[in-house]
Design a protein around this motif. Structure first.
Motif, PDB file in Angstrom:
ATOM      1  N   MET A   1     -22.245   9.403   1.538  1.00 42.04           N
ATOM      2  CA  MET A   1     -21.268   8.755   0.695  1.00 42.04           C
ATOM      3  C   MET A   1     -20.408   7.839   1.565  1.00 42.04           C
ATOM      4  O   MET A   1     -20.010   8.201   2.655  1.00 42.04           O
ATOM      5  N   LYS A   2     -20.129   6.656   1.041  1.00 41.12           N
ATOM      6  CA  LYS A   2     -19.269   5.692   1.738  1.00 41.12           C
ATOM      7  C   LYS A   2     -17.896   5.651   1.072  1.00 41.12           C
ATOM      8  O   LYS A   2     -17.778   5.853  -0.140  1.00 41.12           O
ATOM      9  N   ALA A   3     -16.885   5.354   1.870  1.00 37.26           N
ATOM     10  CA  ALA A   3     -15.522   5.268   1.339  1.00 37.26           C
ATOM     11  C   ALA A   3     -14.692   4.327   2.195  1.00 37.26           C
ATOM     12  O   ALA A   3     -15.074   3.960   3.297  1.00 37.26           O
ATOM     13  N   VAL A   4     -13.559   3.957   1.657  1.00 34.92           N
ATOM     14  CA  VAL A   4     -12.527   3.262   2.413  1.00 34.92           C
ATOM     15  C   VAL A   4     -11.267   4.113   2.315  1.00 34.92           C
ATOM     16  O   VAL A   4     -11.125   4.927   1.403  1.00 34.92           O
ATOM     17  N   ILE A   5     -10.393   3.921   3.256  1.00 35.85           N
ATOM     18  CA  ILE A   5      -9.087   4.576   3.206  1.00 35.85           C
ATOM     19  C   ILE A   5      -8.056   3.505   2.909  1.00 35.85           C
ATOM     20  O   ILE A   5      -8.052   2.443   3.532  1.00 35.85           O
ATOM     21  N   PHE A   6      -7.205   3.792   1.938  1.00 37.27           N
ATOM     22  CA  PHE A   6      -6.070   2.920   1.633  1.00 37.27           C
ATOM     23  C   PHE A   6      -4.813   3.754   1.800  1.00 37.27           C
ATOM     24  O   PHE A   6      -4.632   4.769   1.129  1.00 37.27           O
ATOM     25  N   ALA A   7      -3.959   3.343   2.727  1.00 31.97           N
ATOM     26  CA  ALA A   7      -2.704   4.051   2.981  1.00 31.97           C
ATOM     27  C   ALA A   7      -1.553   3.080   2.755  1.00 31.97           C
ATOM     28  O   ALA A   7      -1.641   1.910   3.114  1.00 31.97           O
ATOM     29  N   ARG A   8      -0.470   3.591   2.139  1.00 35.64           N
ATOM     30  CA  ARG A   8       0.666   2.731   1.850  1.00 35.64           C
ATOM     31  C   ARG A   8       1.963   3.476   2.098  1.00 35.64           C
ATOM     32  O   ARG A   8       2.088   4.658   1.787  1.00 35.64           O
ATOM     33  N   VAL A   9       2.902   2.763   2.672  1.00 42.75           N
ATOM     34  CA  VAL A   9       4.281   3.236   2.778  1.00 42.75           C
ATOM     35  C   VAL A   9       5.197   2.101   2.337  1.00 42.75           C
ATOM     36  O   VAL A   9       4.796   0.938   2.319  1.00 42.75           O
ATOM     37  N   SER A  10       6.412   2.449   2.001  1.00 43.83           N
ATOM     38  CA  SER A  10       7.345   1.455   1.466  1.00 43.83           C
ATOM     39  C   SER A  10       8.028   0.619   2.538  1.00 43.83           C
ATOM     40  O   SER A  10       8.351  -0.541   2.305  1.00 43.83           O
ATOM     41  N   SER A  11       8.273   1.194   3.698  1.00 43.80           N
ATOM     42  CA  SER A  11       9.072   0.509   4.711  1.00 43.80           C
ATOM     43  C   SER A  11       8.235   0.079   5.901  1.00 43.80           C
ATOM     44  O   SER A  11       7.294   0.747   6.291  1.00 43.80           O
ATOM     45  N   VAL A  12       8.642  -1.020   6.486  1.00 41.67           N
ATOM     46  CA  VAL A  12       8.031  -1.517   7.712  1.00 41.67           C
ATOM     47  C   VAL A  12       8.865  -1.024   8.889  1.00 41.67           C
ATOM     48  O   VAL A  12      10.070  -0.886   8.785  1.00 41.67           O
ATOM     49  N   GLY A  13       8.239  -0.770  10.012  1.00 43.13           N
ATOM     50  CA  GLY A  13       8.973  -0.378  11.202  1.00 43.13           C
ATOM     51  C   GLY A  13       8.858   1.100  11.488  1.00 43.13           C
ATOM     52  O   GLY A  13       7.923   1.762  11.063  1.00 43.13           O
ATOM     53  N   ASP A  14       9.836   1.606  12.219  1.00 44.26           N
ATOM     54  CA  ASP A  14       9.790   2.987  12.687  1.00 44.26           C
ATOM     55  C   ASP A  14      10.094   4.016  11.602  1.00 44.26           C
ATOM     56  O   ASP A  14       9.810   5.187  11.783  1.00 44.26           O
ATOM     57  N   ARG A  15      10.701   3.576  10.511  1.00 46.72           N
ATOM     58  CA  ARG A  15      11.091   4.533   9.480  1.00 46.72           C
ATOM     59  C   ARG A  15       9.911   5.239   8.843  1.00 46.72           C
ATOM     60  O   ARG A  15       9.949   6.432   8.590  1.00 46.72           O
ATOM     61  N   GLN A  16       8.863   4.501   8.541  1.00 47.22           N
ATOM     62  CA  GLN A  16       7.708   5.094   7.897  1.00 47.22           C
ATOM     63  C   GLN A  16       6.435   4.563   8.536  1.00 47.22           C
ATOM     64  O   GLN A  16       6.383   3.417   8.978  1.00 47.22           O
ATOM     65  N   SER A  17       5.421   5.403   8.546  1.00 47.06           N
ATOM     66  CA  SER A  17       4.149   5.032   9.143  1.00 47.06           C
ATOM     67  C   SER A  17       3.014   5.544   8.264  1.00 47.06           C
ATOM     68  O   SER A  17       3.147   6.574   7.607  1.00 47.06           O
ATOM     69  N   THR A  18       1.915   4.847   8.307  1.00 43.23           N
ATOM     70  CA  THR A  18       0.724   5.289   7.572  1.00 43.23           C
ATOM     71  C   THR A  18      -0.143   6.218   8.428  1.00 43.23           C
ATOM     72  O   THR A  18      -1.171   6.696   7.958  1.00 43.23           O
ATOM     73  N   ALA A  23      -4.790   9.806   9.197  1.00 46.25           N
ATOM     74  CA  ALA A  23      -5.332  10.973   9.899  1.00 46.25           C
ATOM     75  C   ALA A  23      -5.805  12.035   8.917  1.00 46.25           C
ATOM     76  O   ALA A  23      -6.917  12.579   9.061  1.00 46.25           O
ATOM     77  N   ASP A  24      -4.990  12.353   7.919  1.00 38.85           N
ATOM     78  CA  ASP A  24      -5.364  13.369   6.927  1.00 38.85           C
ATOM     79  C   ASP A  24      -6.618  12.958   6.151  1.00 38.85           C
ATOM     80  O   ASP A  24      -7.524  13.765   5.934  1.00 38.85           O
ATOM     81  N   LEU A  25      -6.669  11.696   5.725  1.00 36.87           N
ATOM     82  CA  LEU A  25      -7.821  11.226   4.958  1.00 36.87           C
ATOM     83  C   LEU A  25      -9.068  11.127   5.826  1.00 36.87           C
ATOM     84  O   LEU A  25     -10.181  11.415   5.355  1.00 36.87           O
ATOM     85  N   SER A  26      -8.908  10.764   7.081  1.00 33.55           N
ATOM     86  CA  SER A  26     -10.046  10.723   8.002  1.00 33.55           C
ATOM     87  C   SER A  26     -10.605  12.126   8.222  1.00 33.55           C
ATOM     88  O   SER A  26     -11.833  12.319   8.230  1.00 33.55           O
ATOM     89  N   THR A  30     -14.365  13.468   7.252  1.00 30.16           N
ATOM     90  CA  THR A  30     -15.250  14.122   8.216  1.00 30.16           C
ATOM     91  C   THR A  30     -15.737  15.463   7.699  1.00 30.16           C
ATOM     92  O   THR A  30     -16.929  15.773   7.764  1.00 30.16           O
ATOM     93  N   LEU A  31     -14.819  16.250   7.162  1.00 32.59           N
ATOM     94  CA  LEU A  31     -15.178  17.576   6.648  1.00 32.59           C
ATOM     95  C   LEU A  31     -16.112  17.518   5.447  1.00 32.59           C
ATOM     96  O   LEU A  31     -16.821  18.485   5.152  1.00 32.59           O
ATOM     97  N   ASN A  32     -16.122  16.395   4.748  1.00 32.02           N
ATOM     98  CA  ASN A  32     -16.926  16.263   3.540  1.00 32.02           C
ATOM     99  C   ASN A  32     -18.072  15.258   3.693  1.00 32.02           C
ATOM    100  O   ASN A  32     -18.627  14.787   2.704  1.00 32.02           O
ATOM    101  N   SER A  33     -18.421  14.962   4.920  1.00 35.95           N
ATOM    102  CA  SER A  33     -19.542  14.067   5.235  1.00 35.95           C
ATOM    103  C   SER A  33     -19.425  12.715   4.535  1.00 35.95           C
ATOM    104  O   SER A  33     -20.397  12.192   3.992  1.00 35.95           O
TER     105      SER A  33
END
Length: 69
Positions: A1-18, A23-26, A30-33
């Protein structure tokens, strides 16, 4: 199975990161091939209209053009 990961946060910079989302989606993939073909990361408010969300639209176009369901 093929997939893409789409991650979003509201803020740019150090406050929030994807990083945690990616990491969680990757790990899940992996666990689900699941082969993650590409990762898309967006820093924009969730209330922004989809038409104005360039990365989201790039992700959707990529999925359609590469047979990712």
């Amino acid at each position: 199975m093929k997939a893409v990961i789409f991650a979003r946060v509201s803020s740019v910079g150090d406050r929030q990161s994807t990083d945690r989302q990616v990491a969680d989606l990757s790990n899940y993939a992996t666990l689900n091939s699941i082969d993650v073909e590409r990762v898309f990361e967006e820093h924009i408010s969730g209330v922004t209209a989809n038409a104005k969300r360039e990365v989201l639209n790039e992700c959707l176009d990529y999925a359609v053009n590469n047979g990712i369901e």
